[in-house]
Design an enzyme around this catalytic site. Structure first.
Site, PDB file in Angstrom:
ATOM      1  N   HIS A 123      -3.933   6.537   3.030  1.00  0.00           N
ATOM      2  CA  HIS A 123      -3.833   5.564   3.097  1.00  0.00           C
ATOM      3  C   HIS A 123      -5.375   5.481   3.526  1.00  0.00           C
ATOM      4  CE1 HIS A 123      -3.837   0.871   1.540  1.00  0.00           C
ATOM      5  NE2 HIS A 123      -3.708   0.759   2.746  1.00  0.00           N
ATOM      6  N   CYS A 133       1.258  -0.826  -0.492  1.00  0.00           N
ATOM      7  CA  CYS A 133      -0.010   0.033   0.080  1.00  0.00           C
ATOM      8  C   CYS A 133       1.077   1.650   0.096  1.00  0.00           C
ATOM      9  CB  CYS A 133      -1.273  -0.416   0.893  1.00  0.00           C
ATOM     10  SG  CYS A 133      -1.492  -1.410   1.688  1.00  0.00           S
ATOM     11  N   ASN A 152     -10.225  -0.953   0.819  1.00  0.00           N
ATOM     12  CA  ASN A 152      -8.928  -0.818   0.855  1.00  0.00           C
ATOM     13  C   ASN A 152      -8.452  -1.224  -0.860  1.00  0.00           C
ATOM     14  OD1 ASN A 152      -5.788  -0.864   0.987  1.00  0.00           O
ATOM     15  ND2 ASN A 152      -5.956  -1.952   3.461  1.00  0.00           N
TER      16      ASN A 152
HETATM   17  N1  ACO Z   1     -17.673  -9.815  11.155  1.00  0.00           N
HETATM   18  C1  ACO Z   1     -18.062  -9.555  11.536  1.00  0.00           C
HETATM   19  N2  ACO Z   1     -16.888 -10.269  13.125  1.00  0.00           N
HETATM   20  C2  ACO Z   1     -15.764  -9.876  12.245  1.00  0.00           C
HETATM   21  C3  ACO Z   1     -15.402  -9.789  11.160  1.00  0.00           C
HETATM   22  C4  ACO Z   1     -16.359  -9.574  10.340  1.00  0.00           C
HETATM   23  N3  ACO Z   1     -15.507  -9.446   8.708  1.00  0.00           N
HETATM   24  N4  ACO Z   1     -13.959  -9.913  11.003  1.00  0.00           N
HETATM   25  C5  ACO Z   1     -13.427 -10.291  12.383  1.00  0.00           C
HETATM   26  N5  ACO Z   1     -14.274  -9.812  12.833  1.00  0.00           N
HETATM   27  C6  ACO Z   1     -14.478 -10.404  14.234  1.00  0.00           C
HETATM   28  C7  ACO Z   1     -13.587 -11.329  14.873  1.00  0.00           C
HETATM   29  O1  ACO Z   1     -13.378 -13.238  15.057  1.00  0.00           O
HETATM   30  C8  ACO Z   1     -13.365 -11.121  15.895  1.00  0.00           C
HETATM   31  O2  ACO Z   1     -13.895 -12.061  17.364  1.00  0.00           O
HETATM   32  P1  ACO Z   1     -13.770 -12.375  18.120  1.00  0.00           P
HETATM   33  O3  ACO Z   1     -13.199 -11.263  19.061  1.00  0.00           O
HETATM   34  O4  ACO Z   1     -14.358 -13.204  19.088  1.00  0.00           O
HETATM   35  O5  ACO Z   1     -12.313 -13.220  17.943  1.00  0.00           O
HETATM   36  C9  ACO Z   1     -13.584  -9.558  16.487  1.00  0.00           C
HETATM   37  O6  ACO Z   1     -14.873  -9.327  15.508  1.00  0.00           O
HETATM   38  C10 ACO Z   1     -13.020  -8.596  16.408  1.00  0.00           C
HETATM   39  O7  ACO Z   1     -11.856  -8.480  16.222  1.00  0.00           O
HETATM   40  P2  ACO Z   1     -10.353  -7.357  16.031  1.00  0.00           P
HETATM   41  O8  ACO Z   1      -9.378  -8.213  14.949  1.00  0.00           O
HETATM   42  O9  ACO Z   1     -10.672  -6.976  16.917  1.00  0.00           O
HETATM   43  O10 ACO Z   1     -11.307  -6.263  15.598  1.00  0.00           O
HETATM   44  P3  ACO Z   1     -10.590  -5.308  14.981  1.00  0.00           P
HETATM   45  O11 ACO Z   1     -11.537  -4.114  15.451  1.00  0.00           O
HETATM   46  O12 ACO Z   1      -9.374  -5.007  15.188  1.00  0.00           O
HETATM   47  O13 ACO Z   1     -11.496  -4.990  13.288  1.00  0.00           O
HETATM   48  C11 ACO Z   1      -9.409  -5.207  11.254  1.00  0.00           C
HETATM   49  C12 ACO Z   1     -10.116  -6.004  12.614  1.00  0.00           C
HETATM   50  C13 ACO Z   1     -10.663  -4.335  11.035  1.00  0.00           C
HETATM   51  C14 ACO Z   1      -8.806  -5.808  10.960  1.00  0.00           C
HETATM   52  C15 ACO Z   1      -8.789  -3.859  11.919  1.00  0.00           C
HETATM   53  O14 ACO Z   1      -7.581  -4.446  12.903  1.00  0.00           O
HETATM   54  C16 ACO Z   1      -7.671  -3.117  10.667  1.00  0.00           C
HETATM   55  O15 ACO Z   1      -8.154  -2.537   9.808  1.00  0.00           O
HETATM   56  N6  ACO Z   1      -6.502  -3.551  10.414  1.00  0.00           N
HETATM   57  C17 ACO Z   1      -5.403  -2.993  10.031  1.00  0.00           C
HETATM   58  C18 ACO Z   1      -5.553  -3.492   8.603  1.00  0.00           C
HETATM   59  C19 ACO Z   1      -5.100  -2.769   7.839  1.00  0.00           C
HETATM   60  O16 ACO Z   1      -4.924  -1.534   7.395  1.00  0.00           O
HETATM   61  N7  ACO Z   1      -4.417  -3.466   6.985  1.00  0.00           N
HETATM   62  C20 ACO Z   1      -3.487  -3.299   5.921  1.00  0.00           C
HETATM   63  C21 ACO Z   1      -3.551  -4.366   5.237  1.00  0.00           C
HETATM   64  S1  ACO Z   1      -2.740  -3.430   3.118  1.00  0.00           S
HETATM   65  C22 ACO Z   1      -1.872  -4.106   1.487  1.00  0.00           C
HETATM   66  O17 ACO Z   1      -0.891  -3.921   1.926  1.00  0.00           O
HETATM   67  C23 ACO Z   1      -2.372  -5.533   1.222  1.00  0.00           C
END
Ligand code: ACO
Length: 329
Positions: free
Chosen positions: A256, A116, A286
């Site tokens: 981003h 990214c 994203n």
């Molecule tokens: N729908 C419903 N529930 C979900 C989903 C979904 N789509 N996805 C995860 N959950 C659940 C999880 O299983 C978890 O359940 P649990 O507590 O029973 O284990 C719960 O929701 C909370 O999960 P968290 O990981 O704590 O959620 P968080 O608030 O951290 O959000 C997210 C997750 C959105 C992925 C966040 O961590 C994030 O945005 N991280 C950064 C991602 C990013 O920017 N990546 C860059 C990649 S780009 C590249 O280089 C390709």
């Protein structure tokens, strides 16, 4: 950097595929819901490439618009860089495929892999070439087709990504305008937090890698989130300092587009109001290397920058990497 000839953006273009995948579509595919996706990420829908579309096709559509807006012919291009982690093929590079499609005969062409952060890395690379006079113009494209490496049975990742391309043409601009500073960096030690494990020389494609779903994005969301919040802040502060500017000098912030909460935390740290920030994560999700240029080009099309405005772009991604730049529009 200021003693070299000034290099800036002289043309812009973008492209997103026609097909839209909404949160309610995803509700039918995995155990998720619109409320969770919107409140945790800010995403409402994303664009997904058609079966016949590969990254070079998205890049091509954005590129011809950027060339048109720069009033330039493809045959006059001297350098093409495509920032992508989803190239059409390992080789030839997507930039070479695009060079041929555009008819940009003789232009140097290569891909740049910084996930990214790839678009900002590419801007810095091309600006350096242009400032020294090695080339006079460059076409820079951030393009990714993440849908091809997303596991649509994994709710942790499949709600987050979309496809698209954003392109800019770089060239000499009047004194006082153009790129003022860059801040690029990497933390390779965190590479395993966000990866696509198979298909390279370490773990070539096999029946087993397919069965183990190792050709899809793996991400430790929580850890990447923490990294993102940290480097969005530090990279922004460093790039402003290098330009001799302060956070109050920012006219437009182009972060981003990964997660609205990461963007909001950066805005808070910079004490920026929403009218100074470009947000389109709700409509595109994203799109990796395409994310910053899609936001920048959209802002340009909406007339949100005027001549002399200070634009700050900042991103983070796989590698782990980050990249920031200060640009006087
Ligand atoms: N729908 C419903 N529930 C979900 C989903 C979904 N789509 N996805 C995860 N959950 C659940 C999880 O299983 C978890 O359940 P649990 O507590 O029973 O284990 C719960 O929701 C909370 O999960 P968290 O990981 O704590 O959620 P968080 O608030 O951290 O959000 C997210 C997750 C959105 C992925 C966040 O961590 C994030 O945005 N991280 C950064 C991602 C990013 O920017 N990546 C860059 C990649 S780009 C590249 O280089 C390709």
């Amino acid at each position: 950097m200021n003693s070299l000839r000034p290099i800036g953006i002289i043309g812009t273009g973008k492209y997103v595929p026609e097909r839209i995948l909404t949160n309610s579509d995803l509700e039918k595919m995995v155990e998720t819901n619109d409320e969770w996706i919107v409140s945790r990420t800010g995403i409402r829908e994303r664009h997904i490439a058609a079966e016949h579309e590969a990254t070079s096709d998205l890049a091509y559509q954005a590129a011809i618009k950027a060339l048109d807006s720069a009033g330039m012919k493809a045959e006059d291009l001297e350098l093409i860089i495509v920032a992508t982690i989803t190239p059409d093929t390992s080789f030839p590079s997507t930039a070479c495929i695009l060079q041929d499609k555009l008819g940009a005969k003789g232009a140097a062409a290569f891909d740049l892999s910084a996930a990214c952060s790839g678009f900002v890395y590419s801007l810095a690379t091309a600006t350096s070439f242009l400032q020294t006079g090695m080339y006079n113009n460059a076409l820079i494209i951030g393009a990714d087709t993440l849908s091809r490496i997303t596991d649509y049975t994994d709710r942790n990742t499949c709600v987050l990504f979309g496809d698209g391309a954003g392109a800019v043409v770089l060239g000499e601009v009047p004194q006082g305008r153009g790129f003022k500073s860059f801040d690029l960096g990497a933390e390779g030690a965190g590479g395993s937090l966000l990866k696509l494990e198979a298909g390279g020389s370490r773990l070539p494609a096999s029946q087993q890698t397919l069965e183990e779903k190792k050709h899809f994005i793996y991400m430790n969301g929580r850890e990447v989130f923490k990294f993102a919040v940290r480097v969005m802040g530090t990279a922004t502060e460093r790039v402003l300092e290098k330009a001799g500017l302060d956070k109050t000098d920012i006219d437009l912030f182009v972060p981003h587009q990964a997660n609205i909460r990461i963007i909001q935390s950066a805005m808070q740290r910079l004490e920026l109001s929403e009218d100074k920030c470009v947000i389109n994560v709700d409509r595109y999700a994203n799109t990796s290397a395409a994310s910053i240029p899609l936001a920048l080009v959209e802002a340009a099309e909406e007339g949100r920058m005027k001549e002399g405005d200070t634009v700050l772009m900042v991103g983070f991604g796989g590698g782990l990497t980050w990249g920031a730049s200060v640009l006087v529009w």
